[in-house]
Design a protein around this motif. Sequence first.
Motif, PDB file in Angstrom:
ATOM      1  N   ARG A 170      -0.630  -1.530   8.072  1.00  0.00           N
ATOM      2  CA  ARG A 170       0.689  -1.242   7.470  1.00  0.00           C
ATOM      3  C   ARG A 170       0.484  -0.461   6.177  1.00  0.00           C
ATOM      4  NH1 ARG A 170       4.809  -1.081  10.135  1.00  0.00           N
ATOM      5  NH2 ARG A 170       6.193  -1.673   8.465  1.00  0.00           N
ATOM      6  N   SER A 172       4.078   3.102  16.986  1.00  0.00           N
ATOM      7  CA  SER A 172       4.627   2.002  16.212  1.00  0.00           C
ATOM      8  C   SER A 172       6.123   2.235  16.046  1.00  0.00           C
ATOM      9  CB  SER A 172       3.962   1.981  14.845  1.00  0.00           C
ATOM     10  OG  SER A 172       4.751   1.240  13.943  1.00  0.00           O
ATOM     11  N   VAL A 176       0.983  -9.497   8.646  1.00  0.00           N
ATOM     12  CA  VAL A 176       1.733  -8.264   8.902  1.00  0.00           C
ATOM     13  C   VAL A 176       1.907  -8.130  10.412  1.00  0.00           C
ATOM     14  CG1 VAL A 176       1.093  -6.977   6.812  1.00  0.00           C
ATOM     15  CG2 VAL A 176      -0.418  -6.913   8.817  1.00  0.00           C
ATOM     16  N   TYR A 231       8.395  -0.343  14.601  1.00  0.00           N
ATOM     17  CA  TYR A 231       8.810  -0.941  13.330  1.00  0.00           C
ATOM     18  C   TYR A 231       7.908  -2.119  13.028  1.00  0.00           C
ATOM     19  CZ  TYR A 231      11.201  -4.248  16.410  1.00  0.00           C
ATOM     20  OH  TYR A 231      11.484  -5.160  17.383  1.00  0.00           O
ATOM     21  N   GLY A 232       8.037  -2.633  11.814  1.00  0.00           N
ATOM     22  CA  GLY A 232       7.193  -3.758  11.460  1.00  0.00           C
ATOM     23  C   GLY A 232       7.502  -4.286  10.092  1.00  0.00           C
ATOM     24  N   LYS A 259       2.176  -6.541  17.622  1.00  0.00           N
ATOM     25  CA  LYS A 259       0.812  -6.634  17.106  1.00  0.00           C
ATOM     26  C   LYS A 259       0.805  -7.400  15.791  1.00  0.00           C
ATOM     27  CE  LYS A 259      -0.675  -2.320  19.217  1.00  0.00           C
ATOM     28  NZ  LYS A 259      -1.143  -0.933  18.972  1.00  0.00           N
ATOM     29  N   ASP A 294      -5.730   2.795   8.667  1.00  0.00           N
ATOM     30  CA  ASP A 294      -4.318   2.995   8.987  1.00  0.00           C
ATOM     31  C   ASP A 294      -4.112   4.283   9.798  1.00  0.00           C
ATOM     32  OD1 ASP A 294      -1.807   1.799   8.704  1.00  0.00           O
ATOM     33  OD2 ASP A 294      -1.218   3.181   7.121  1.00  0.00           O
ATOM     34  N   GLU A 318       3.772  -5.507  13.776  1.00  0.00           N
ATOM     35  CA  GLU A 318       4.302  -4.209  14.141  1.00  0.00           C
ATOM     36  C   GLU A 318       4.711  -4.270  15.613  1.00  0.00           C
ATOM     37  OE1 GLU A 318       2.469  -0.707  11.926  1.00  0.00           O
ATOM     38  OE2 GLU A 318       1.789  -0.396  13.979  1.00  0.00           O
ATOM     39  N   TYR A 366       2.103  -5.868   0.772  1.00  0.00           N
ATOM     40  CA  TYR A 366       1.935  -7.013   1.663  1.00  0.00           C
ATOM     41  C   TYR A 366       0.825  -7.940   1.171  1.00  0.00           C
ATOM     42  CZ  TYR A 366       5.109  -4.789   4.928  1.00  0.00           C
ATOM     43  OH  TYR A 366       6.215  -4.234   5.505  1.00  0.00           O
ATOM     44  N   ASN A 423       5.286  -2.190  19.010  1.00  0.00           N
ATOM     45  CA  ASN A 423       4.921  -0.909  19.618  1.00  0.00           C
ATOM     46  C   ASN A 423       5.546  -0.739  20.989  1.00  0.00           C
ATOM     47  OD1 ASN A 423       2.911  -1.018  17.459  1.00  0.00           O
ATOM     48  ND2 ASN A 423       1.983   0.713  18.543  1.00  0.00           N
ATOM     49  N   LEU A 477      -4.533  -3.082  12.417  1.00  0.00           N
ATOM     50  CA  LEU A 477      -3.180  -2.993  11.851  1.00  0.00           C
ATOM     51  C   LEU A 477      -3.220  -3.206  10.333  1.00  0.00           C
ATOM     52  CD1 LEU A 477      -0.113  -2.825  12.356  1.00  0.00           C
ATOM     53  CD2 LEU A 477      -0.109  -5.296  12.665  1.00  0.00           C
ATOM     54  N   PHE A 484      11.130  -7.444   7.496  1.00  0.00           N
ATOM     55  CA  PHE A 484      10.751  -6.272   8.290  1.00  0.00           C
ATOM     56  C   PHE A 484      11.871  -5.237   8.267  1.00  0.00           C
ATOM     57  CE2 PHE A 484      12.900  -8.894  11.478  1.00  0.00           C
ATOM     58  CZ  PHE A 484      13.641  -7.970  12.213  1.00  0.00           C
TER      59      PHE A 484
END
Lengths: 436, 436
Positions: free
Chosen positions: B272, B294, B281, B296-297, B163, B193, B283, B277, B285, B270, B318
Motif C-alpha cells: 500500500r 488492485s 493492510v 481498492y484497499g 489480499k 510496491d 486490497e 499505515y 483485486n 502488498l 478503506f
Amino acid sequence: MALSTKPYKGARDFYPEDMRIEKYIFSVWREAVEQFGYEEYDAPILEPTELYLSKGNEEIIREQTYSFQDRGGRDVTMRTEMTPSVSRLVAGRRQELSYPLRWYSIPNCWRYERTQRGRGREFYQLNVDIFGISGSSAEEETITIADRIMQRFGANRDMYVIKLNNRKLSDYILQEYLGLDATEAHSLSTLIDRMHKMDRADFIAQVDAICSPSEREAGAVEKLLGVLDSKTLADLPSELQKQPALKELTQLMAALRAAGVTNIVFDPTLMRGFDYYTGIVFEVNDTDPHNNRSMYGGGRYDSLVAQFGAEPVPTVGFGMGDITMRNFLEAHLLLPKLASETDVYVVPVGDVAETMQKPVAELREMGARVAVGVVGRKLGDQLKAAAKKDLRYALIIGEDELASGQYTLRDLQNGTEEKHSLQRIVSLVQDHRKQP
Amino acid sequence: MALSTKPYKGARDFYPEDMRIEKYIFSVWREAVEQFGYEEYDAPILEPTELYLSKGNEEIIREQTYSFQDRGGRDVTMRTEMTPSVSRLVAGRRQELSYPLRWYSIPNCWRYERTQRGRGREFYQLNVDIFGISGSSAEEETITIADRIMQRFGANRDMYVIKLNNRKLSDYILQEYLGLDATEAHSLSTLIDRMHKMDRADFIAQVDAICSPSEREAGAVEKLLGVLDSKTLADLPSELQKQPALKELTQLMAALRAAGVTNIVFDPTLMRGFDYYTGIVFEVNDTDPHNNRSMYGGGRYDSLVAQFGAEPVPTVGFGMGDITMRNFLEAHLLLPKLASETDVYVVPVGDVAETMQKPVAELREMGARVAVGVVGRKLGDQLKAAAKKDLRYALIIGEDELASGQYTLRDLQNGTEEKHSLQRIVSLVQDHRKQP
C-alpha cells in the motif's frame, strides 16, 4: 508543531449531525424537482478559466474566483456557479438531446468572498434549468417549482415573497425611456442592483454622476426614480404601458396566481447580478424583517449555449443555495428533528464476541441498520455512547438473550425496555424510521 | 472564437444517463455501510496544503497535487484523499465524540495524473473508517463491509480476491530479518510496491542496489525473495513464524473465513502506497485476467489523529473509487438497466395548455414524477422526444381525455396503449419504479 483542526477559512466541515441537515435539504430539493420531471447531471468542479470570462457577474470574475495554473500550465478555475458548465454540456450535445430538456444538479461552488453570515466561500446550490422552450410556460414552470420547494419545506406564503422583473423592460427603460448609451446603462443597472445597500441621497448622487448633462437636463434622474418607486406594473409611467416586455410580466403573473402562486410582486429594482439574463428574472425573498434578504433567484438566459458555437437554445433556470436555505429553515423553525442513519446500537454483555455475530447478521439481512458496541466494555458506558449518537434504540445481547432468542430492546428516549424476537425488532425500528 | 464544449482534461461530465450509474453506485455504497451503522460526514474539497505534507503517499504529494495560493496568500490544495481530512475532524472533537465512531463519506478527490483507463484526474471515493477500536474486530468489520459491497453489487467470490498483509510484519522483515536501516527499508518497500510493474531481473537488480555490500553478503536479497515468493503464511521462513504480527494475520483470516469471507489470501508483496499505515493492510483485486488490478484497499492507521496534538485514536479504514468500481461492474456485466428519474412524459394534444394543469398537478400530488411536453408540437415528435429520454410511459392528454377522466397511457417499450384513471396511472408507474 501540531496541525490545525480547523477547516480552510470560509469552508465548512459536516459532522454527521450537520450532514443530516444537508442531506435533508438535498432530498427535499430532489423530490421537488423530480416531481416535475427533472433529471440530475453533474460536471467537474474545476473548469477552464475561459468558461467564466465571457459572461457572468463582473465582481465575481474579477475578484472572487479561485483561479490558478495546473501543473501543465492550463488556466483553471474552481466553479463559481453552474450555469456556464450546464450551457457547455447542452452545447456539447446540442443535436442529440431531446427538448424540452429538464435538468438539475446540486454542485459545490467556490467564491473568494469576505466571510459573513449566509455567505461562506463555498456553498452547494440547487440548479434547475429547462432548455428549449421560448414561450412563457418555461418561466411559469420554474417559478412554480421554486415556490413548491418552499411549500415542501413547510413554509407559509407569508414567510417569503417572489419578486419579478423583465430584463427586456429594464433595458428599454434605461436605453430608450431614459436615453442612456450602453455603457451608462450597464453602470446604472449595476448601481440599481446595489441600491438597497446605500441611502437614497447617495444613490441619487451616483445616478446623477452616471448620466450626461444633456440626459440630466432631459429629466433622466427623475424619470428613473419614478420607475423605481413603482409598486405595481400599473404604477409605471403611461409611456411604458404598451411595452411587450411589460405584457409578458402581466400575463406571467396572472398565470402564476391562477396556479396558486399568490405571493408574487413586480419589482422594478430587481436587476440580478449576472449579465447573461435576456428576459424575465425573479428572486425569492425572506419576509422576516430580521433576515430580509434575497434568498435565491434566476431567469431567462437564451444566449449562453450559442457561446460554444452551437445554435442558441432558449433557457430558463434558477439557483438556490444551501446556506441561505438552512438559515431560512432555522429562522422560521422549519427544520425537523432528523434521525441518525443507524437504527440500533448493539450492546454486547459478557463474552459474546463470536456468538452475537449470527443474530447481528440476521438483523442486517432483514434490513436493520446496526452498529455494534465493543465486547468487554461496561453496560453503562456503552449505553452512554449510544445515547450520544442520536439513536433511538439499544439492543442488549447477552447469553440469556442468545439462549432464548428474545432480545432486550431499550428505548433510549424514555429508558423503557422490552423483550422481542429479532423479526419484531426489525419491524419496530423500521416503523420508527418512517415516523421519527 | 467559440468556447470548447469539452470538460477539463481528465475530468468527467455526467450527462443524466451517466449520472444514473453514479447514483446507483453511491446508493449501493450507502446502503451497505449504513447497514453496519456508519454515519455520513463531509469536509471541504479545499484544504490547507500543510494537511497533506506530513504523512501520505510521497509521489502524490510531490507530483500530483492541485496546489495554489488563494487571493489572501494562503497555500491550499484540492483534496487528494479523504484520510487527512477525516483525521482532522476527529481530532477537532476528540473528547466529545463517542467511540467506536463509524463514519463514511463519498468525497470527490483530485490528482494530477497522466490520464489513462481507470485513472482520471478526479474521482469519487467511498471512505469507510472506524475509530476507537485497537482490537482486530475493527479489521474484521471493515474487510467484511468491503466484501459485502461487492456482494451487493452482485459479484461472485470468484470475480475478486482480498489480499492481506501486515505493515508490522513487513517492517520486521525489512529491518530485523534483513537488517536494513530505516532509509533502505523505506526505499525497498516503495520498490516492492511497484514490483508487479517490472520484470524480475530488473527488480532484483534494484533490490541489490538498495542493499549495502555487507547486507548483500549476509544474503539479504535471497532472504527477501524467499519472503516475497511465499504464497501462504506457512510458506514464510521459520524465523518469522513466531512473530505476533504473523499471528494477527492468522487469527484475522480465520475469523473472516468463519464469517463467510472465503476469498482471502496472504500477500507478502502488498505494501500500500501510503506511509500512515501501522498494522493490517488489505486490497481487493479483480481476478479477471484482462482487468487484473488492485481495485481498492485500506488498513489500520493508528497515529494520524495525534498529528493534530490530540491523543492518538486507533483507526481502520478503506477507500473505494467510483471509476474502478464502474469498470469492474461493466467488465463483469453487473450494471443493471437504470430507469430515468421521471415516470411519465405528458403529451398534450390540442389546445389544452390551461385545462391540462389540473390533472398534471394531481398526478404529481399523488406521487408521480411528471414531465410535460410542449403544447402545439406534433404527437409523433413528442413521442419521439419522450422515447429518447429512457422513459417507460407517455401519457396523452387531449380534450376527450379531459372530458372522460380516462387518460391514454402509452408504454414506450412495447407501444401498447391503455386508458386509465389518474389514480390507476400513478399506481402503475409506482409499480414500475420498484421493478424497472
